[in-house]
Design an enzyme around this catalytic site. Structure first.
Site, mmCIF file in Angstrom:
data_model
loop_
_atom_site.group_PDB
_atom_site.id
_atom_site.type_symbol
_atom_site.label_atom_id
_atom_site.label_comp_id
_atom_site.label_asym_id
_atom_site.label_seq_id
_atom_site.Cartn_x
_atom_site.Cartn_y
_atom_site.Cartn_z
ATOM 1 N N HIS A 74 24.035 17.207 -10.081
ATOM 2 C CA HIS A 74 23.113 18.306 -10.607
ATOM 3 C C HIS A 74 24.294 19.406 -11.291
ATOM 4 C CE1 HIS A 74 18.854 17.658 -9.603
ATOM 5 N NE2 HIS A 74 19.330 17.069 -8.728
ATOM 6 N N GLU A 99 23.525 21.718 -13.286
ATOM 7 C CA GLU A 99 22.863 23.073 -13.441
ATOM 8 C C GLU A 99 23.061 23.985 -12.275
ATOM 9 O OE1 GLU A 99 21.537 20.420 -12.651
ATOM 10 O OE2 GLU A 99 19.844 20.847 -11.260
ATOM 11 N N CYS A 108 20.067 13.723 -12.743
ATOM 12 C CA CYS A 108 19.664 13.260 -11.650
ATOM 13 C C CYS A 108 18.486 12.130 -11.754
ATOM 14 C CB CYS A 108 19.091 14.135 -10.792
ATOM 15 S SG CYS A 108 19.195 13.757 -8.946
#
Ligand code: MN
Length: 237
Positions: free
Chosen positions: A214, A216, A108
């Site tokens: 994102h 994660e 990001c």
């Protein structure tokens, strides 16, 4: 064999007193992929080389907008809050990591920092600066593993190889994007609807990959993006 130590940059916002902040998802995703996560607070330039000596891989994490002065453009009215201390630290850290060919996964804001570190520029506000731009700036309080739009990965790219499919649904919490690519970077995934650059890579490097979404946030979900973290840990072994 020792665990690969993966450094993760951490957010810093002077408006919030003395607090650094990082979503634990980054730490969990690295841990689950078999790496040893350590968080990296911004430090003065002379400490960057000894910091990098400790690491085998690097994650540039998400956060606020990059100061456009760092890529030679005046601020757009929709520019968000900037934290110059973090920008300066992360740009120097990234350039030194690139010079060492340290494996990097940039996420990001990190994907944007990587691009600026390599001489690229940013779209400061998709809605007002990218004609036909779709919705990318979803409420960051919603469940972060909800898919927001589709991206198409380019044939032959590293990310296509890692994820093993041509298209994938991603989450989206950004109002900025890559405009001019940094030297040596190639776009490796584009948003299907509006062709925003959603992933980049440096083909000449061992492992340098950026994603605008994102990954994660999906660490606890089935069918998420753990292969990206596993690839980083493998490259850092
Ligand atoms: Mn997006």
């Amino acid at each position: 064999m020792s665990l690969p130590v993966i450094g993760i940059t951490i957010g810093y916002d002077p408006r919030r007193g003395q607090l650094h902040a990082l979503r634990q998802d980054y730490v969990r995703a690295v841990e689950k992929a078999g790496g040893l996560p350590v968080v990296l607070a911004p430090v003065a330039e002379p400490l960057i080389a000894p910091m990098l000596d400790l690491l085998r891989g690097l994650i540039l994490s998400g956060g606020s907008d990059v100061d456009p002065a760092l890529y030679g453009e005046p601020p757009h009215p929709k520019l968000g809050h900037v934290v110059r201390e973090r920008d300066d630290f992360e740009l120097a850290l990234t350039r030194q990591a690139l010079a060492r060919d340290l494996p990097i996964l940039a996420i990001c804001r990190g994907h944007q920092v990587l691009n600026v570190a390599m001489g690229g520029t940013l779209v400061q506000d998709i809605e007002s600066e990218w004609s036909g731009g779709g919705a990318h700036d979803f409420d960051s309080r919603r469940d972060r593993w909800l898919r927001a739009h589709e991206v198409r990965m380019l044939p032959g790219s590293r990310i296509r190889e890692i994820l093993g499919k041509d298209t994938v649904g991603v989450n989206s919490f950004h109002h900025q994007a890559i405009k001019k690519l940094g030297r040596g970077l190639v776009a490796s995934a584009l948003s299907s609807d509006d062709r925003i650059v959603e992933a980049v890579e440096q083909p000449s490097a061992g492992f340098v990959l950026g994603v605008q979404w994102h990954p994660e946030s999906f660490w606890s979900q089935r069918d998420g993006f753990q292969p990206l973290f596993e690839a980083l840990v493998r490259a850092s072994g």
